[in-house]
Design a protein around this motif. Structure first.
Motif, PDB file in Angstrom:
ATOM      1  N   THR A 206       0.852  -1.761  -0.452  1.00 52.16           N
ATOM      2  CA  THR A 206       0.316  -0.305  -0.219  1.00 52.16           C
ATOM      3  C   THR A 206       0.917   1.251  -0.196  1.00 52.16           C
ATOM      4  N   LYS A 207       2.003   1.462   0.568  1.00 56.10           N
ATOM      5  CA  LYS A 207       2.476   2.446   0.844  1.00 56.10           C
ATOM      6  C   LYS A 207       2.870   2.914  -0.652  1.00 56.10           C
ATOM      7  N   ARG A 208       3.974   1.683  -1.017  1.00 57.39           N
ATOM      8  CA  ARG A 208       4.646   1.931  -2.235  1.00 57.39           C
ATOM      9  C   ARG A 208       3.199   2.339  -2.971  1.00 57.39           C
ATOM     10  N   ALA A 209       2.733   2.308  -3.657  1.00 54.74           N
ATOM     11  CA  ALA A 209       1.243   2.279  -4.386  1.00 54.74           C
ATOM     12  C   ALA A 209       1.264   3.467  -4.418  1.00 54.74           C
ATOM     13  N   PHE A 210       0.868   4.904  -3.180  1.00 54.10           N
ATOM     14  CA  PHE A 210       0.419   5.982  -2.814  1.00 54.10           C
ATOM     15  C   PHE A 210       1.638   6.686  -3.205  1.00 54.10           C
ATOM     16  N   GLU A 211       3.152   6.465  -2.925  1.00 46.39           N
ATOM     17  CA  GLU A 211       4.301   6.524  -3.589  1.00 46.39           C
ATOM     18  C   GLU A 211       4.076   6.683  -5.309  1.00 46.39           C
ATOM     19  N   GLN A 212       4.516   5.364  -5.181  1.00 43.94           N
ATOM     20  CA  GLN A 212       4.328   5.787  -7.292  1.00 43.94           C
ATOM     21  C   GLN A 212       3.070   5.952  -7.847  1.00 43.94           C
ATOM     22  N   VAL A 213       2.139   5.862  -7.074  1.00 44.41           N
ATOM     23  CA  VAL A 213       0.398   6.242  -7.426  1.00 44.41           C
ATOM     24  C   VAL A 213      -0.227   4.960  -8.266  1.00 44.41           C
ATOM     25  N   MET A 214      -0.122   4.060  -7.492  1.00 46.48           N
ATOM     26  CA  MET A 214      -0.763   2.806  -9.427  1.00 46.48           C
ATOM     27  C   MET A 214      -1.966   3.359  -9.336  1.00 46.48           C
ATOM     28  N   TYR A 215      -2.635   3.819  -8.809  1.00 49.33           N
ATOM     29  CA  TYR A 215      -3.018   4.557  -9.588  1.00 49.33           C
ATOM     30  C   TYR A 215      -4.720   5.605  -8.253  1.00 49.33           C
ATOM     31  N   VAL A 216      -5.530   6.423  -7.892  1.00 47.69           N
ATOM     32  CA  VAL A 216      -6.058   7.555  -7.176  1.00 47.69           C
ATOM     33  C   VAL A 216      -7.332   6.790  -7.377  1.00 47.69           C
ATOM     34  N   PRO A 217      -7.509   5.835  -5.757  1.00 46.11           N
ATOM     35  CA  PRO A 217      -8.575   5.539  -5.185  1.00 46.11           C
ATOM     36  C   PRO A 217      -9.342   6.641  -4.778  1.00 46.11           C
ATOM     37  N   ILE A 218     -10.673   6.425  -5.807  1.00 49.21           N
ATOM     38  CA  ILE A 218     -11.356   7.853  -5.272  1.00 49.21           C
ATOM     39  C   ILE A 218     -13.246   7.390  -4.219  1.00 49.21           C
ATOM     40  N   GLY A 219     -13.393   6.636  -3.363  1.00 48.57           N
ATOM     41  CA  GLY A 219     -14.133   6.704  -2.544  1.00 48.57           C
ATOM     42  C   GLY A 219     -14.383   5.464  -3.091  1.00 48.57           C
ATOM     43  N   GLN A 220     -15.706   5.320  -1.690  1.00 52.88           N
ATOM     44  CA  GLN A 220     -16.095   3.574  -1.443  1.00 52.88           C
ATOM     45  C   GLN A 220     -17.632   3.793  -1.539  1.00 52.88           C
ATOM     46  N   MET A 221     -18.438   3.454  -2.278  1.00 55.53           N
ATOM     47  CA  MET A 221     -19.921   2.920  -2.586  1.00 55.53           C
ATOM     48  C   MET A 221     -20.500   2.407  -1.948  1.00 55.53           C
ATOM     49  N   GLN A 222     -22.008   2.747  -1.512  1.00 51.87           N
ATOM     50  CA  GLN A 222     -22.977   1.395  -1.416  1.00 51.87           C
ATOM     51  C   GLN A 222     -24.275   1.528  -2.630  1.00 51.87           C
ATOM     52  N   PHE A 223     -24.204   0.364  -2.579  1.00 57.49           N
ATOM     53  CA  PHE A 223     -25.662   0.032  -4.172  1.00 57.49           C
ATOM     54  C   PHE A 223     -26.123  -0.897  -3.388  1.00 57.49           C
ATOM     55  N   PRO A 224     -27.158  -0.846  -2.203  1.00 56.10           N
ATOM     56  CA  PRO A 224     -28.763  -1.606  -2.084  1.00 56.10           C
ATOM     57  C   PRO A 224     -29.703  -1.772  -3.400  1.00 56.10           C
ATOM     58  N   ALA A 225     -29.951  -3.365  -2.510  1.00 56.45           N
ATOM     59  CA  ALA A 225     -30.520  -3.552  -3.766  1.00 56.45           C
ATOM     60  C   ALA A 225     -32.574  -3.202  -3.246  1.00 56.45           C
ATOM     61  N   ALA A 226     -33.337  -2.580  -4.049  1.00 63.21           N
ATOM     62  CA  ALA A 226     -34.981  -2.650  -3.787  1.00 63.21           C
ATOM     63  C   ALA A 226     -35.533  -3.446  -4.015  1.00 63.21           C
ATOM     64  N   TYR A 227     -36.638  -4.207  -3.379  1.00 62.93           N
ATOM     65  CA  TYR A 227     -37.316  -5.293  -3.447  1.00 62.93           C
ATOM     66  C   TYR A 227     -38.305  -5.238  -2.562  1.00 62.93           C
ATOM     67  N   ARG A 228     -39.503  -5.948  -3.099  1.00 67.66           N
ATOM     68  CA  ARG A 228     -40.433  -6.032  -2.591  1.00 67.66           C
ATOM     69  C   ARG A 228     -41.060  -6.734  -0.621  1.00 67.66           C
ATOM     70  N   LYS A 229     -41.159  -6.349  -0.575  1.00 64.79           N
ATOM     71  CA  LYS A 229     -41.372  -6.978   1.347  1.00 64.79           C
ATOM     72  C   LYS A 229     -42.132  -8.693   0.542  1.00 64.79           C
TER      73      LYS A 229
END
Lengths: 313, 534
Positions: B492-515
């Motif tokens: 992880t440390k190396r990846a931030f040093e070299q910038v393997m990519y830029v993480p831009i956050g974690q998102m939740q995508f809940p499902a919707a369903y009938r009861k």
């Protein structure tokens, strides 16, 4: 007439040839898209090259076209790059929803629009005419998707009537078919009613100003007879032209309606194929619809001779 | 009079006909109608990593091992397994009752052929293949994996929950070349699996509708279902995946009861969903999805680490998350390359990605020799989950003084162009955005962004870093979990040093369903076993 039909059918061959070339070249302009989609997220260059080769994309364009043309002449439209299902089967599976929607829209629109146009012409300058023209302007202005959402909100969601989305074959039950096709038909019809009503009104106004109409009234013919038997019949040629061209536009333009109401028709097949760069499907759909377009125009030309005996080919 | 009667009779007939669907619905089989996040067109879960194809795989295929809710790998098709003292020989025995959908028994040959094909395409599979001496059949139910060197991730590999998931296919299907779809290789058998559902091939309309029928011959494990592991007990007759192109129509159809389940409703429509008393929002995939900004290492100015670091300093994750998701209930800050909330989560070496450091970024640009080159960002306009990222990055980079251009195109064009290694001005690119499900980013091997093999074997962007590759190799060989964790932190440390990519956050995508649905399982993949419909 027979000679005319034969000549027209022969004339479709060069038209289809030009369509085939244009379709092929346009679709292949960005050849790498389909291969890249198949290659996925981990796609080393050598694998991409292998897929290009397997799909025949590494061959010169003229060679690819020749192979495709040879296939076409054997009635083979190829297979979907993604699902490997024959293109003709995919089109065949999707034709019914689109044709059903086009047919119900055409039927409903003509049944509503022609009387509206006749009444508007008959009542020219009075409030029924103005009302119909106001509707016509609104009909032209409201986008189909807005109307679609309003209809969904008003009927299935508020009143619990009819279905929000989907399609059921008429063979699987008339009730299910009508419950699903009614709202998209209404949404799609409005612009078409506006178009046909305006053309009918204009043609009727021209016909109603002719001497033979005055003569018919002078002979004591009833208003209904004058309007329908004399005026409408003579005003029919431009109306039929617009209905015919409108049908072609309908088939090509149902994409939005099919999306809003989730109808698995040709429109959505085409959009999906474009987004997925599935070019055998795109080519197949465009070719099939070019043939339909040519045939509809032929039918319209033949109808002219039936509606106006003065027209001869 | 006659006309009136006719009209009356016709009206009655139409009304009766319109009432028919309700009567028919009551009599039909128990069917779950679901709208998934994407349409299914390709059906080979090994040839591509698309999640919808992975989800399809879980319906009709089964796996040797599977991950449970403790993130532990549990036997699934395997009854028992044992390891030699030197951990170089692994012996697996298939459980009783495993059958293909055509009635034939599942054998060791099928498992070996499937794993061999999978290991040619999947990053973890390739790592396993690199350490493998041979797969050896002992008998029809028993087979061995013989390693030539220690490999600390044997079960993590063949039990990995997400793309490419090592699904077991019949040998004749799995013998397809790794770059050729199974439907092309085995046109008669490609739909045959041994999973809890059968693929109703006659009803398959690519891009529109997929139908699965309960596999009555499937013998579930006795354990309780847990994520992808445990007993896959099917409690409905059919599952239909219907593709509805329009998100608003999808939600309307759910409210009306025409469909039962939406895998990924768009966040904008949550207020309408929450208003309906008949619908539940269920955040089934706690690992969520993680956004990436991927930088192309091959060309100036990003072939210089300092310029990549400048971009890292310029980013505020909140900007991306707010514009894409909106409601903070469904996103979280995550300055980690490995999914937050999982074993290897680490922020070692990460800057504060809530507060961009514009001055430092400018200085890094200067030190990196940035000369005002035009930065080309591939900007898909037809993919709701990615479209908003481009303009946010454009603004962030402009703030630090970069010359940025968004190239608007459809996603298919992004996919084609990102594969090009040419210079940006000659058809290449500098930056594109994507996202992965958390289950794909659990460790330095599954996370494709950590691959540092360069232009000849890496993920688009092609970072080349021998140090990173050495650490990843050490991670693979290490069998002690504590040491593995330490290596992941160093990576992880190396990846931030070299910038393997830029993480831009974690998102939740809940499902919707009938009861009317109950028993919907949590997990990294939406599944339909264990689900009941009233």
């Amino acid at each position: 007439m027979g000679r005319f039909l034969a000549l027209r059918l022969i004339a479709t061959i060069p038209v289809m040839g030009v369509v085939a070339i244009v379709v092929f070249v346009l679709v292949r302009l960005d050849r790498g898209k389909a291969a890249a989609q198949l290659c996925g997220d981990i796609c080393p260059p050598e694998r991409l090259a292998e897929i290009m080769t397997r799909l025949g994309m590494d061959k010169p364009l003229w060679e690819q076209f020749g192979l495709w043309l040879l296939q076409l002449l054997q009635g083979d439209f190829g297979r979907s790059i993604q699902s490997q299902i024959p293109v003709l089967k995919l089109i065949g599976d999707r034709v019914e929803p689109t044709l059903s929607l086009a047919a119900t829209t055409l039927l409903f629109s003509v049944l509503v629009a022609v009387p509206m146009g006749v009444v508007a012409a008959w009542q020219h300058g009075r409030w029924p005419d103005r009302l119909i023209m106001i509707f016509s302007v609104i009909g032209f202005s409201v986008p189909v998707f807005v109307l679609g959402y309003v209809l969904i909100l008003a009927f299935p969601l508020s009143l619990g009537w009819l279905h929000v989305q989907g399609f059921q074959s008429i063979g699987a039950g008339l009730g299910g078919f009508l419950a699903r096709i009614t709202l998209p038909t209404l949404a799609l019809s409005v612009i078409y009613i506006a178009l046909v009503a305006r053309i009918t009104r204009t043609s009727m106004l021209e016909a109603l100003s002719q001497d033979y109409i005055r003569t018919a009234y002078a002979k004591g013919a009833a208003t209904r007879t004058v309007l329908i038997a004399h005026a409408l019949r003579n005003a029919a040629v431009p109306i039929v032209s617009v209905i015919g061209i409108g049908l072609v536009l309908l088939i090509g333009g149902v994409v939005v309606t099919e999306t809003v109401f989730n109808i698995p028709g040709i429109g959505r097949l085409t959009v999906d194929a474009i987004l997925g760069s599935d070019y055998p499907i795109i080519q197949g759909v465009l070719l099939v619809f070019s043939v339909i377009y040519v045939l509809i125009n032929l039918v319209i030309d033949v109808l002219y001779t039936l509606l106006d005996p003065r027209i001869r080919y | 009079m006659l006309t009136r009667r006719l009209v009356g009779a016709a009206s009655a007939a139409v009304i009766a006909a319109l009432a028919l669907p309700a009567i028919a619905t009551a009599q039909e089989k128990k069917t779950i109608r679901a709208v998934m996040h994407a349409p299914l067109r390709i059906t080979d879960p090994i040839i591509t990593t698309a999640y919808i194809i992975r989800n399809h795989g879980y319906m009709i295929y089964d796996t040797l091992f599977a991950m449970d809710e403790q993130q532990k790998i549990q036997p699934q098709m395997v009854e028992k397994y044992e390891t030699s003292a030197d951990k170089l020989t692994w012996t697996f025995t298939l459980r009783d009752g495993l059958k293909w959908h055509d009635g034939a028994p599942v054998t060791s040959d099928d498992a070996i052929a499937s794993l061999t094909r999978w290991s040619k395409n999947d990053a973890m599979g390739q790592a396993l293949a690199g350490a493998t001496k041979e797969w050896k059949k002992i008998d029809d139910k028993t087979f061995q994996l013989v390693l030539k060197e220690p490999f600390g991730l044997v079960l993590d590999s063949i039990g990995k929950p997400s793309s490419n998931t090592p699904f077991i296919m019949p040998k004749r299907v799995a013998e397809a070349p790794a770059n050729k779809a199974i439907a092309e290789h085995a046109p008669k058998d490609w739909h045959i699996g041994s999973g809890p559902f059968k693929f109703a091939i006659g009803e398959f309309q690519p891009g529109t509708k997929v139908v699965y029928e309960k596999n009555a011959d499937y013998v579930p494990r006795k354990e309780k279902a847990s994520w992808m592991a445990g007993g896959k007990v099917v409690k409905v007759d059919r599952v239909e995946w219907i593709n509805v192109g329009d998100p608003q129509t999808t939600v309307n159809a759910l409210i009306k009861g025409e469909i039962d389940y939406i895998e990924q409703p768009v966040h904008d429509l949550f207020p309408a969903i929450k208003k309906s008393p008949d619908i539940v929002l269920h955040d089934f995939n706690k690992m969520g999805l993680l956004g990436w900004m991927r930088i192309n290492w091959l060309h100036p100015p990003f072939n210089n680490a300092k310029v990549r670091q400048a971009v890292l300093m310029a980013v505020n994750q909140e900007d991306y998350l707010a514009v894409l998701v909106g409601d903070p209930e469904y996103y979280k800050y995550c300055a980690s390359f490995f999914t937050c909330g999982t074993t290897y989560e680490s922020s070692a070496g990460a800057p504060d990605m809530k507060k961009p450091n514009v001055e430092k970024a400018k200085q890094l640009l200067k030190e990196g020799g940035y000369k005002g080159e035009e930065i080309l960002i591939l900007h898909p306009t037809d993919l709701k989950a990615i479209t908003p990222y481009g303009p946010v990055t454009e603004q962030a980079l402009k703030k630090i003084g970069m010359n940025v251009k968004l190239l608007a195109m459809d996603w298919a064009s992004v996919v084609a162009r990102r594969a090009k290694q040419d210079a940006p001005a000659q058809g290449g690119w500098h930056i594109f955005h994507t996202f992965w499900v958390g289950a794909d980013l659990l460790n330095p091997v599954t996370n494709a962004g950590m691959n540092a093999k360069g232009p000849k074997g890496g993920f688009f962007g092609w970072p080349e870093d021998p140090d990173m590759e050495k650490m990843r190799a050490d991670f693979i060989k290490e069998t002690d979990p504590a040491k593995q964790k330490a290596i992941a932190e160093a990576i992880t440390k190396r990846a931030f040093e070299q910038v393997m990519y830029v993480p831009i956050g974690q998102m939740q995508f809940p499902a919707a369903y009938r009861k009317s649905l109950s028993g919907v399982l949590d997990g990294p993949v939406p599944v339909f076993w264990n689900v009941e419909k009233k």
